[in-house]
Scaffold this active site. Structure first.
Site, mmCIF file in Angstrom:
data_model
loop_
_atom_site.group_PDB
_atom_site.id
_atom_site.type_symbol
_atom_site.label_atom_id
_atom_site.label_comp_id
_atom_site.label_asym_id
_atom_site.label_seq_id
_atom_site.Cartn_x
_atom_site.Cartn_y
_atom_site.Cartn_z
ATOM 1 N N TYR A 109 43.077 40.316 31.747
ATOM 2 C CA TYR A 109 42.820 38.971 32.250
ATOM 3 C C TYR A 109 43.065 37.871 31.230
ATOM 4 O O TYR A 109 43.093 36.701 31.587
ATOM 5 C CB TYR A 109 41.395 38.866 32.808
ATOM 6 C CG TYR A 109 41.383 39.158 34.289
ATOM 7 C CD1 TYR A 109 42.006 38.277 35.170
ATOM 8 C CD2 TYR A 109 40.804 40.305 34.798
ATOM 9 C CE1 TYR A 109 42.032 38.550 36.521
ATOM 10 C CE2 TYR A 109 40.828 40.583 36.141
ATOM 11 C CZ TYR A 109 41.437 39.706 36.997
ATOM 12 O OH TYR A 109 41.477 39.954 38.326
ATOM 13 N N ASP A 119 35.918 72.190 42.920
ATOM 14 C CA ASP A 119 36.348 72.626 44.243
ATOM 15 C C ASP A 119 37.269 73.833 44.116
ATOM 16 O O ASP A 119 37.952 73.998 43.113
ATOM 17 C CB ASP A 119 37.130 71.504 44.936
ATOM 18 C CG ASP A 119 36.202 70.411 45.431
ATOM 19 O OD1 ASP A 119 34.987 70.646 45.429
ATOM 20 O OD2 ASP A 119 36.709 69.343 45.803
#
Lengths: 695, 433
Positions: free
Chosen positions: B176, B314
């Site tokens: 920014y 998983d």
């Protein structure tokens, strides 16, 4: 469709054989049963079928006019026009004359039409009888609407806004037919005086039969237009014709007896030919619909102009309303004409049983050897001998060809199917030519870039074909995305585009982006012309070529890819040129950022008090001194960088110029139309040339 | 049905008839609960593991050298943590050189190590991905690199300013400060990595950090920028892992192992059930692909506490992929892989073989997509997988059955099955590879 016609005539031609041999009659029966159309068209002189109900070919086509493209009035107008134009082109090309064709479509109002046919105009008496009758309620509604419209109109006018046109209140009623006089005039061969009635008043009689690349679809052409005029207006067709060197003009007015398929001549006379004109002029009055098919007709003319840049077209639309009138001239851009397609002999792999029979009945050759050698392409004498040897002991080279039994014919046919023959050459074809295609594209579209490619002849089912392709980028009156122009035997195909092999290939099988072409944004013109002795059309309308023929689809793809490759190098060059132009701007844009970034850091480094800060090289220290004393500022950096960019840009430009200077594009010849008439010139003389100005 | 039976066969071990209905499967899963021994006995085995792990790591230390220390600068780039003064002086030198080049009218150019994926290789000796030493020039006067060169100059100056003030900023902050030039955060992030490589220091040495992503909970006490943090008192959400690892000090723990969890949902279950109180452990998650801070933190824990690391991911190719990032590093951060990787992570679950072992019902398993299968096959080719025979077998099982399942598939036996049965049983059986 040539073959259907061939079969029809073949069926008639085989009649003499029937009387001789019984088995042949059986074969003939099968042929007629197999081909319903052919059966219906069977020649009137066949005796044995007198018990059956007869239908003349003219009747058949009158009932099934959609086969020939006469589905509705609008399409009929379009088809009539195109049949006449194509006949005219063929006629002019057959005598190697640069075609000069005038087409006029004249709208005829109902009252005018009535006076033409001698019908007195009659006012409506019982208004409620008609479809477009306006009931009181509807009338109130309409008036209210009109009043409202006028009110807003007045308001707009008061505010100084543009006044809209009043909307056309009424659509035409269902029963309101519009009539058109279509006239087509050419500078072609013309027709022999005595043949005119038969050439135009008998369906399925023509000069274009035989194995040859032709424009004609059915051998119906003008006759179908005549049938349509008889069906819709009842008016006859007017023909004016003169052949080269003829001192009279034949004038003929005729219509057709649909039931007998014979011409019905009203007037047949000779007039003086003072201007030594040659060619033909046909005039027919038909029902049509200009509103719905206007754009199709104009597209057709434009595409025809693309594929035949050596022709000159003058298209006119006349009507009572002056603002609807239209005159478009498609100028000639070259005098190079493709050669007249020559008639060729059949390729053995492309014949069927019926065709063999017909060839036998027509041949002048006596024995089998000669027949094979001379009636087919790609069979030499030794080859014919080998073939006969292969047929078995029943066959011998010297046997009379007319004595062959039906079984023997089947044997020959089977052998033709299985044996290997050389591919037919493409010499009998007459493609538009890369030069003409390119010229046509440039002339009609004015593209920024164009590339063309002509493939060598290839073969599908014994018929040679040639694919020519062109791709254009940019241009006027071209939509964004892909615009497809299809041509088969040098006539534009406008209908049923979706399933066509060309459309499918262009949309699905070409990866445009890999050639730096944007499929959505760029104005891409895709032109593909396929010529063949037999175009494998799909569907009844003969408006598209199926996508399931791998030979054709791969040839189309290859041709398009070749064009794309040519374009790619051009596009890349263009991008490079643009990059060169943009380079300086792009680099300069970043200079302030860089200068600021470095300066900020330098100031911070310089700010640090010397004892804390690490020691640097002598040069670095000097630089920091200068930063402290503001001798070096952000502006210094900017100037130095700008200077450097300038220098680099100059060097690169030099390099670019050296590279691109070598490979300049080849020049193209231009064609100048010769001036007609005599002018007073003002000459500007030079030792090498003369400028002539027309004041 | 027969196929299902066949697949269930080896796991059922004689009780095949019960595999037909989900209810039967559930009761089987419940029956596993009875196999659990008292926690105390499980704890003993865990303690043994922990001490073995500590012994092993101290032994390897005694053996002396990390192979990376031998010849760090030879063929590949290794970056190191550096203090701000040395980083600043490196930047100073770069900037001064560039400035003099500009003033002499030659423009400027940076030599940037190439971080292209072709330049990143897995070294089996080191068991991690490294960045090969190959530099490419980034001159300003070339349309292709002008913008990059400018952004690099700008980032250098920003980092310089940050270091001088002795503060830390996030990558987003950096972006920014000059949105107009950077245009897109991915660009300033990429250049930031380039700058790390150029300067030969870690990204955190540049005082630019990513925003917090990872969370930790459990038997851990450390100081974050001087503040004492007790991770057993962090509620269910856990303590965010500080993006700036320098702030972390005084790590203390009585845990026996570190449990790495792929997903936030499983993490929350473990935290809420206070799993770490039953079995003393530190629970860590990066909520998917691990960020730099989490990897740094895990490495720091592993090095300081010498605890075994068990992973709960998983049962799909991505679970393994995430595991590989923890262990061997990512391609993007290959230049810093020495500081970011934690080798020797044990795959606890959920493994493809567990699906049948625990009779996870069909409706909780998902068919693998074509893409999954492609990723799986690619993983089989990866060296880090090939090194571990057990992993190869599991991956082959997954590809053969073409089924995947998430950790949550175990919730089909009850929401707390994971913490009450599955994990304790796994720990008891020492079922990790």
């Amino acid at each position: 469709m040539d073959s259907a016609v061939d079969e029809a005539t073949g069926g008639g031609g085989s009649a003499p054989v029937d009387t001789k041999k019984k088995p042949a009659a059986a074969a003939k029966g099968r042929a007629t049963a197999g081909k319903g159309k052919a059966g219906a068209k069977a020649d009137t002189k066949t005796k044995e079928s007198s018990l059956l109900k007869q239908k003349s070919p003219a009747e058949f086509f009158a009932e099934n006019k959609n086969i020939a493209g006469f589905d509705n009035p609008g399409k009929s107008l379009y088809t009539t026009m195109r049949e006449l134009v194509e006949n005219a082109l063929d006629s002019a090309e057959s005598i190697s004359e640069l075609p000069d064709i005038e087409i006029t479509i004249e709208e005829i109002t109902k009252s005018k039409f009535n006076t033409m046919i001698g019908l007195v105009d009659r006012e409506r008496v019982d208004e409620a009888l008609y479809d477009d009758f306006e009931s009181d309620k509807a009338r109130e509604k309409r008036l209210a609407k009109e009043a409202r419209f006028q009110e807003t109109q007045a308001k707009n006018a008061a505010l100084g806004k543009k006044v809209k046109e009043a909307p056309t209140v009424r659509a035409k009623g269902r029963g309101e037919a519009s009539f058109f006089r279509v006239t087509c005039k050419d500078n072609g061969r013309g027709m022999p005086h005595d043949d005119i009635p038969n050439m135009l008043g008998r369906v399925l009689s023509g000069t274009k039969y035989g194995l040859r690349q032709t424009r004609g679809k059915f051998g119906l052409g003008a006759k179908m237009a005549l049938i349509w005029s008889k069906m819709s207006t009842g008016l006859p067709i007017d023909i004016k014709s003169a052949m080269k060197g003829q001192n009279y003009i034949s004038f003929c007015r005729l219509d057709i007896d649909i039931h007998k398929n014979v011409p019905h001549v009203h007037l047949h006379e000779k007039k003086a030919n003072k201007d030594h004109w040659h060619g033909a002029e046909l005039q027919v009055v038909i029902e049509g619909n200009w509103t719905t098919h206007r754009s199709r007709i104009l597209h057709y003319m434009r595409q025809m102009a693309v594929i035949t840049p050596y022709a000159q077209f003058l298209f006119r639309f006349l009507s009572d309303a002056a603002e609807k009138n239209l005159t478009i001239r498609f100028a000639r851009r070259t005098d190079v004409m493709p050669p007249v397609p020559v008639q060729t002999k059949h390729h053995p792999s492309a014949v069927d049983l019926l065709l063999i029979k017909r060839l036998i009945s027509e041949t002048t050759k006596q024995n089998l050897l000669q027949f094979l050698q001379h009636e087919f392409v790609n069979i030499s004498k030794p080859h014919a001998e080998r073939l006969i040897g292969e047929m078995g002991p029943d066959f011998s080279p010297k046997m009379a060809v007319k004595s062959l039994t039906s079984q023997q014919l089947v044997r020959i046919h089977q052998l033709f199917r299985q044996a290997k023959f050389d591919d037919p050459s493409g010499n009998c074809l007459s493609p538009a030519g890369e030069y003409n295609l390119r010229l046509g594209i440039i002339k009609e579209l004015h593209p920024d870039m164009v590339a063309t490619h002509a493939s060598s002849a290839q073969v599908f089912e014994g018929h040679p074909f040639i694919v020519e392709a062109g791709i254009s980028i940019g241009g006027k009156d071209v939509k964004h995305g892909i615009n497809i122009f299809r041509f088969a035997n040098r006539i534009p195909l406008l209908f049923e585009q979706g399933a066509d092999v060309i459309t499918r290939t262009a949309l699905k099988r070409i990866n445009w982006s890999s050639y730096k072409i944007n499929q959505q944004q760029d104005k891409i013109g895709v032109f593909v012309s396929i010529v063949s002795t037999k175009i494998p059309f799909k569907g009844t309308g003969k408006e598209y070529i199926g996508d399931d023929i791998t030979e054709i689809s791969s040839a189309v793809k290859l041709a398009l890819k070749q064009c794309c490759l040519q374009l790619k190098s051009k596009i890349v060059k263009k991008l490079q040129a643009r990059e060169r132009q943009d380079r300086k701007r792009n680099l300069n844009r970043y200079i302030p950022d860089v200068a600021r970034a470095f300066m900020e850091t330098l100031v911070e480094i310089a700010d640090e008090s010397p004892p804390k800060r690490p020691r640097y090289d002598k040069e670095d220290e000097e630089l920091l001194e200068k930063v402290n004393s503001q001798e070096v500022t952000e502006m210094t950096f900017r100037d130095c960088l700008a200077q450097h960019v300038e220098q680099v840009d100059y060097e690169m430009a030099l390099e670019y110029a050296m590279q691109s200077g070598v490979s300049e594009e080849p020049r193209e010849e231009i064609y100048l139309n010769s001036l007609d008439g005599s002018y007073k010139f003002v000459d500007f003389q030079s030792p090498l040339f003369v400028f002539r100005f027309i004041p | 049905m027969s196929e299902k039976k066949r697949r269930a066969g080896p796991a059922a071990a004689g009780a095949a008839s019960s595999s037909k209905k989900p209810r039967a499967a559930a009761s089987y899963a419940e029956s596993l609960r009875s196999k659990l021994r008292p926690d105390a006995s499980i704890l003993t085995s865990l303690r043994a593991l922990a001490s073995a792990c500590a012994a092993a790591s101290s032994k390897s230390k005694a053996a002396g050298k990390d192979p990376a220390d031998q010849d760090p600068a030879a063929d590949y780039i290794v970056v190191a943590d550096q203090d701000s003064t040395s980083v600043t002086s490196r930047i100073n030198r770069l900037v001064l050189a560039a400035a003099r080049s500009i003033l002499s009218g030659r423009g400027f150019s940076f030599a940037v190590p190439s971080r292209a994926s072709s330049n990143q290789v897995y070294l089996p000796d080191l068991d991690r991905i490294v960045l090969l030493r190959r530099e490419s020039a980034r001159p300003f006067t070339n349309v292709a690199t002008a913008r990059k060169a400018t952004v690099t100059a700008r980032v250098l100056s920003l980092v310089h300013a940050v270091l001088r003030r002795g503060i830390h900023v996030t990558k987003r902050d950096l972006f920014y400060t000059d949105v107009k030039l950077f245009g897109d955060q991915s660009q300033s992030d990429a250049v930031l990595d380039d700058v790390s490589c150029m300067l030969g220091c870690t990204r955190s040495s540049l005082h630019v950090v990513a925003s917090e992503k990872g969370v930790v909970v459990g038997r851990l006490i450390f100081a974050d920028d001087g503040d004492q943090i007790d991770c057993t008192r962090m509620g269910v959400g856990g303590k965010a892992i500080p993006p700036n690892i320098d702030r972390v000090s005084g790590i203390e723990s009585d845990a026996l192992f570190i449990l790495l969890v792929e997903k936030d949902a499983a993490f929350m279950r473990l935290a809420e059930d206070r799993f770490y109180n039953r079995f003393p452990c530190i629970i860590l998650t990066a909520k998917g692909q691990p960020d730099v801070a989490t990897r740094l933190f895990l490495r720091r824990l592993k090095v300081e506490l010498k605890l075994p690391v068990l992973a709960l991911v998983d049962s799909d190719p991505y679970g393994l992929k995430i595991l590989s990032v923890y262990m061997c590093g990512s391609k993007n951060m290959s230049y810093d892989s020495a500081n970011l990787t934690t080798p020797d992570i044990k795959w606890l679950g959920v493994r493809p073989s567990d699906l049948d072992k625990y009779r996870v019902p069909e409706q909780c398993r998902l068919p693998m997509t074509d893409h999954d299968i492609k990723v799986g096959k690619e993983l089989l080719e990866e060296d880090f997988v090939k090194q571990n025979e057990g992993w190869v077998k599991e991956l082959e099982t997954m590809l053969r059955t073409r089924q995947k399942a998430e950790i949550q598939a175990l919730s089909s036996f009850g929401f707390q099955y994971l913490t009450e049965v599955y994990l304790p049983l796994k720990l008891q059986q020492q079922d990790w590879i």
